[in-house]
Each structure stands twice: as C-alpha cells, then as structure tokens.
Design a protein around this motif. Structure first.
Motif, PDB file in Angstrom:
ATOM      1  N   HIS A  92      28.678  -3.860 -11.991  1.00 45.98           N
ATOM      2  CA  HIS A  92      27.687  -2.820 -12.304  1.00 45.98           C
ATOM      3  C   HIS A  92      27.186  -2.152 -11.025  1.00 45.98           C
ATOM      4  O   HIS A  92      26.881  -0.952 -11.021  1.00 45.98           O
ATOM      5  N   LEU A  93      27.080  -2.905  -9.946  1.00 45.80           N
ATOM      6  CA  LEU A  93      26.674  -2.336  -8.663  1.00 45.80           C
ATOM      7  C   LEU A  93      27.728  -1.358  -8.161  1.00 45.80           C
ATOM      8  O   LEU A  93      27.398  -0.263  -7.686  1.00 45.80           O
ATOM      9  N   VAL A  94      28.987  -1.733  -8.290  1.00 46.01           N
ATOM     10  CA  VAL A  94      30.090  -0.848  -7.891  1.00 46.01           C
ATOM     11  C   VAL A  94      30.073   0.429  -8.725  1.00 46.01           C
ATOM     12  O   VAL A  94      30.195   1.546  -8.198  1.00 46.01           O
ATOM     13  N   GLU A  95      29.906   0.288 -10.029  1.00 45.63           N
ATOM     14  CA  GLU A  95      29.919   1.453 -10.917  1.00 45.63           C
ATOM     15  C   GLU A  95      28.742   2.388 -10.624  1.00 45.63           C
ATOM     16  O   GLU A  95      28.888   3.612 -10.654  1.00 45.63           O
ATOM     17  N   ALA A  96      27.580   1.811 -10.318  1.00 48.00           N
ATOM     18  CA  ALA A  96      26.418   2.645  -9.983  1.00 48.00           C
ATOM     19  C   ALA A  96      26.677   3.437  -8.708  1.00 48.00           C
ATOM     20  O   ALA A  96      26.350   4.628  -8.620  1.00 48.00           O
ATOM     21  N   LEU A 229      19.897   3.562  -1.869  1.00 46.60           N
ATOM     22  CA  LEU A 229      19.887   2.110  -1.708  1.00 46.60           C
ATOM     23  C   LEU A 229      20.090   1.494  -3.080  1.00 46.60           C
ATOM     24  O   LEU A 229      19.383   1.856  -4.028  1.00 46.60           O
ATOM     25  N   MET A 230      21.053   0.577  -3.184  1.00 48.53           N
ATOM     26  CA  MET A 230      21.344  -0.065  -4.469  1.00 48.53           C
ATOM     27  C   MET A 230      21.430  -1.576  -4.264  1.00 48.53           C
ATOM     28  O   MET A 230      22.209  -2.056  -3.432  1.00 48.53           O
ATOM     29  N   LEU A 231      20.628  -2.323  -5.044  1.00 54.55           N
ATOM     30  CA  LEU A 231      20.503  -3.764  -4.869  1.00 54.55           C
ATOM     31  C   LEU A 231      20.775  -4.508  -6.168  1.00 54.55           C
ATOM     32  O   LEU A 231      20.174  -4.192  -7.206  1.00 54.55           O
ATOM     33  N   GLU A 232      21.647  -5.495  -6.106  1.00 56.01           N
ATOM     34  CA  GLU A 232      21.784  -6.419  -7.232  1.00 56.01           C
ATOM     35  C   GLU A 232      20.707  -7.489  -7.099  1.00 56.01           C
ATOM     36  O   GLU A 232      20.343  -7.887  -5.990  1.00 56.01           O
ATOM     37  N   HIS A 233      20.212  -7.981  -8.247  1.00 51.64           N
ATOM     38  CA  HIS A 233      19.154  -8.990  -8.217  1.00 51.64           C
ATOM     39  C   HIS A 233      19.171  -9.792  -9.509  1.00 51.64           C
ATOM     40  O   HIS A 233      20.006  -9.563 -10.399  1.00 51.64           O
ATOM     41  N   GLY A 234      18.252 -10.738  -9.611  1.00 48.37           N
ATOM     42  CA  GLY A 234      18.175 -11.581 -10.785  1.00 48.37           C
ATOM     43  C   GLY A 234      17.645 -10.855 -12.002  1.00 48.37           C
ATOM     44  O   GLY A 234      16.989  -9.812 -11.897  1.00 48.37           O
ATOM     45  N   LEU A 256      19.011  -0.757 -13.623  1.00 51.61           N
ATOM     46  CA  LEU A 256      20.107  -0.659 -14.582  1.00 51.61           C
ATOM     47  C   LEU A 256      20.399  -2.038 -15.179  1.00 51.61           C
ATOM     48  O   LEU A 256      20.418  -3.035 -14.454  1.00 51.61           O
ATOM     49  N   PRO A 257      20.648  -2.091 -16.482  1.00 58.82           N
ATOM     50  CA  PRO A 257      20.945  -3.381 -17.116  1.00 58.82           C
ATOM     51  C   PRO A 257      22.428  -3.720 -17.022  1.00 58.82           C
ATOM     52  O   PRO A 257      23.280  -2.852 -16.813  1.00 58.82           O
ATOM     53  N   ASP A 258      22.733  -5.008 -17.206  1.00 56.26           N
ATOM     54  CA  ASP A 258      24.122  -5.421 -17.331  1.00 56.26           C
ATOM     55  C   ASP A 258      24.524  -5.361 -18.797  1.00 56.26           C
ATOM     56  O   ASP A 258      23.772  -4.863 -19.650  1.00 56.26           O
ATOM     57  N   LEU A 259      25.702  -5.850 -19.117  1.00 57.25           N
ATOM     58  CA  LEU A 259      26.190  -5.751 -20.495  1.00 57.25           C
ATOM     59  C   LEU A 259      25.377  -6.585 -21.475  1.00 57.25           C
ATOM     60  O   LEU A 259      25.408  -6.354 -22.677  1.00 57.25           O
ATOM     61  N   ALA A 260      24.646  -7.568 -20.944  1.00 55.94           N
ATOM     62  CA  ALA A 260      23.787  -8.385 -21.799  1.00 55.94           C
ATOM     63  C   ALA A 260      22.407  -7.763 -21.978  1.00 55.94           C
ATOM     64  O   ALA A 260      21.554  -8.331 -22.661  1.00 55.94           O
ATOM     65  N   GLY A 261      22.196  -6.594 -21.360  1.00 48.13           N
ATOM     66  CA  GLY A 261      20.913  -5.922 -21.465  1.00 48.13           C
ATOM     67  C   GLY A 261      19.862  -6.441 -20.500  1.00 48.13           C
ATOM     68  O   GLY A 261      18.685  -6.096 -20.620  1.00 48.13           O
ATOM     69  N   LEU A 262      20.278  -7.259 -19.524  1.00 48.87           N
ATOM     70  CA  LEU A 262      19.349  -7.841 -18.558  1.00 48.87           C
ATOM     71  C   LEU A 262      19.306  -6.990 -17.289  1.00 48.87           C
ATOM     72  O   LEU A 262      20.316  -6.425 -16.880  1.00 48.87           O
ATOM     73  N   ASP A 263      18.128  -6.935 -16.665  1.00 48.05           N
ATOM     74  CA  ASP A 263      18.004  -6.201 -15.407  1.00 48.05           C
ATOM     75  C   ASP A 263      19.010  -6.748 -14.398  1.00 48.05           C
ATOM     76  O   ASP A 263      19.115  -7.961 -14.192  1.00 48.05           O
ATOM     77  N   ARG A 264      19.740  -5.840 -13.714  1.00 51.05           N
ATOM     78  CA  ARG A 264      20.795  -6.310 -12.810  1.00 51.05           C
ATOM     79  C   ARG A 264      20.842  -5.543 -11.491  1.00 51.05           C
ATOM     80  O   ARG A 264      21.045  -6.135 -10.436  1.00 51.05           O
ATOM     81  N   VAL A 265      20.679  -4.221 -11.515  1.00 50.23           N
ATOM     82  CA  VAL A 265      20.780  -3.404 -10.297  1.00 50.23           C
ATOM     83  C   VAL A 265      19.595  -2.446 -10.239  1.00 50.23           C
ATOM     84  O   VAL A 265      19.317  -1.741 -11.217  1.00 50.23           O
ATOM     85  N   THR A 266      18.885  -2.447  -9.124  1.00 49.45           N
ATOM     86  CA  THR A 266      17.807  -1.486  -8.921  1.00 49.45           C
ATOM     87  C   THR A 266      18.178  -0.571  -7.761  1.00 49.45           C
ATOM     88  O   THR A 266      18.715  -1.019  -6.737  1.00 49.45           O
ATOM     89  N   LEU A 267      17.923   0.715  -7.939  1.00 45.77           N
ATOM     90  CA  LEU A 267      18.320   1.695  -6.941  1.00 45.77           C
ATOM     91  C   LEU A 267      17.210   2.705  -6.688  1.00 45.77           C
ATOM     92  O   LEU A 267      16.307   2.879  -7.522  1.00 45.77           O
ATOM     93  N   GLY A 268      17.270   3.326  -5.525  1.00 43.89           N
ATOM     94  CA  GLY A 268      16.307   4.353  -5.171  1.00 43.89           C
ATOM     95  C   GLY A 268      16.916   5.273  -4.136  1.00 43.89           C
ATOM     96  O   GLY A 268      17.874   4.906  -3.438  1.00 43.89           O
ATOM     97  N   ARG A 269      16.363   6.475  -4.021  1.00 44.18           N
ATOM     98  CA  ARG A 269      16.958   7.501  -3.176  1.00 44.18           C
ATOM     99  C   ARG A 269      15.975   7.958  -2.102  1.00 44.18           C
ATOM    100  O   ARG A 269      14.787   8.152  -2.379  1.00 44.18           O
ATOM    101  N   ALA A 270      16.476   8.129  -0.895  1.00 43.00           N
ATOM    102  CA  ALA A 270      15.644   8.641   0.194  1.00 43.00           C
ATOM    103  C   ALA A 270      15.342  10.124  -0.044  1.00 43.00           C
ATOM    104  O   ALA A 270      16.118  10.848  -0.672  1.00 43.00           O
ATOM    105  N   ALA A 271      14.226  10.572   0.453  1.00 43.96           N
ATOM    106  CA  ALA A 271      13.856  11.985   0.318  1.00 43.96           C
ATOM    107  C   ALA A 271      14.884  12.867   1.009  1.00 43.96           C
ATOM    108  O   ALA A 271      15.427  12.504   2.052  1.00 43.96           O
ATOM    109  N   LYS A 272      15.113  14.028   0.445  1.00 44.45           N
ATOM    110  CA  LYS A 272      16.096  14.957   1.042  1.00 44.45           C
ATOM    111  C   LYS A 272      15.425  15.787   2.131  1.00 44.45           C
ATOM    112  O   LYS A 272      14.229  16.016   2.108  1.00 44.45           O
TER     113      LYS A 272
END
Length: 272
Positions: A92-96, A229-234, A256-272
């Motif tokens: 899921h991190l790769v796909e994001a 920035l994209m981080l996998e987590h619990g 973003l959730p994984d296929l089980a609907g659980l929180d898996r990847v959190t991401l954020g973007r730097a200001a342009k």
C-alpha cells in the motif's frame, strides 16, 4: 525409501508450506511433479534436507528465512535474518507513492530500506525516478544491494541513521519509510515469525512512535516544495501519525487503509 506423499505427511505443516520446503530441499522438483507423482521416491539426501527444514519450520522459524526469499509486488526478494520479511501491507505504501508522485522524474528516498523491497520496487515501477535507500545495518544493505543487482534496479544505497546518512544538501520529491513502529511492550513481538526477525527493524524500544517522530521532524527540511512524506505504521497509530505530520506543517494529511480496512499509511505534502 520415502515417497513424496509420505514425506509431506511427516510434519504437521500446512500443505503449501510443506510443498515449498520440499521443492527447496530437492532442486528440480516442481509443484507439478509433487501433485502428479506423489508415489515418486526421494533420495536420502533430499529427505534429510527436507526433514531439517521442516523441523525448523515446526519450531516457528519463518518460511521466508528457510527458503531465503519472499514475494513482494510480483517480484521475489532475497531475505534473511538481518532484514524484516516484506509483507503485503507494505505494498500500500508503494501504491500510494506511485499514484501521487506519478511517473515523471523525481528524487526519492526510502528510509530504513531493509531488503530493499520498497526502494527497488519504486525504481523498477518508475524508471525515471532517482531512488536512494538508507539503512543503519551493513548486513541489510549488503542484501539490498544484491537484490537490486539481481532485479536490475538502479538504487543508490547509503549506510547510516535516517537523514544523517544522506548528503546534507539533498532534497527530495518523495520520502517513504516503513520504520520500526511496534511498542517495546507489545505482546506481538513474542509471537509467530516476528520472534525471529531483527528486533531493531520492529520496535523503537519505546512507545512505537519515536522513529516516526524523528522522520516527521526532519522531513520539511528534506522535502522539495510540494514533496510528499509517506509513512507506514501500526493499525492503531493513524491518529497519532497524522498529528505528527500536521505539527510539522505538512498539508493534505490523510491516512490510507489496508485491505482489511485498518489504518496503514499516513502521508502529507510540503507547501509549494
């Protein structure tokens, strides 16, 4: 002499696992032959190798370590006790990364690369990207470099801790990481395959958030304008990680959730 069918019944293992170990112990023995010719006899050497592997698996040693590889994003990666075993959730991190950064040229770094599964996959899926990968473990980097060479991926590897391993002035369009995020007191550290994996790749020795905090805190200085920035987590850390990213001033923060609907990847973007 012992037949294929008899060998597969010698240990209380799932059928697929027993077959994989038998094929590994007997080079040239295919899945088709196992299924089509269960009466075929095994030579003593092959049977001894299988018995040794199967006994280790019954005692809990990960199948991936026993056969030396694990599939990730459709490719086989060599693994060993020096690295975390790649898991489907990390796809899921790769796909994001691929969906938000797109296929154009980009500077990308994977912090804590282990076997290199994330960095190598990104380099192969997005050949215009310039991909770097960091790990504190020299053993892990040796394995990651071997995987990159075998799979034909152009990745620059750096030894050290997080951003300190990178050239001081280097900035990136994308920073990804699957850092140690299991709290040191978590009972899952003593269960299943995790018992055999490198502890430093699993837990920060603290509350499970210290590595995530450090990566988030350094991200703004290392991201190019509009970089991600994209981080996998619990599964239970989504809210905490969103707070970390928002505190650093990142925008468009979401989990973003994984296929089980659980929180898996959190991401954020730097200001342009």
């Amino acid at each position: 002499m012992t037949t294929i069918a008899e060998a597969l019944r010698r240990f209380p293992l799932p059928r697929l696992e027993a077959r994989m170990l038998l094929m590994f112990a007997c080079p040239g023995l295919s899945h088709v032959r196992i299924v089509g010719h269960p009466e075929e006899e095994l030579d003593a050497g092959a049977l001894a190798r299988f018995d040794a592997l199967a006994a280790r698996r019954v005692n809990g040693e990960p199948l991936a370590y026993l056969i030396g590889e694990r599939e990730f994003y459709g490719r086989d990666f060599r693994v060993g006790p020096a690295v975390l075993i790649p898991r489907p959730e990390t796809e899921h991190l790769v796909e994001a990364a691929l969906s938000r950064q797109g296929g154009e040229s980009a500077r990308v770094v994977d912090l804590g690369c282990g076997s290199g599964a994330i960095a190598i996959t990104l380099a192969l899926e997005a050949p215009l990207w310039q991909v770097s990968a960091v790990d504190l473990s020299a053993e892990a980097l040796k394995l990651a470099r071997a995987n990159a060479e075998r799979l034909g991926a152009a990745v620059t590897f750096c030894e050290g801790s997080w951003y300190r391993a990178l050239p001081p002035a280097e900035r990136y369009d994308l920073i990804v990481s699957n850092p140690p995020y299991i709290a040191v007191q978590d009972r899952h550290l003593e269960q299943g395959d995790v018992r055999f994996e490198p502890r430093m790749a699993l837990t920060d020795g603290d509350d499970g958030l210290s590595c995530l905090r450090e990566i988030a805190a350094g991200a703004v200085e290392r991201l190019l304008p509009g970089g991600w920035l994209m981080l996998e987590h619990g599964f239970d850390q989504g809210s905490a990680v969103r707070t970390l990213l928002l505190h650093q001033g990142l925008q468009a923060v979401e989990t973003l959730p994984d296929l089980a609907g659980l929180d898996r990847v959190t991401l954020g973007r730097a200001a342009k």
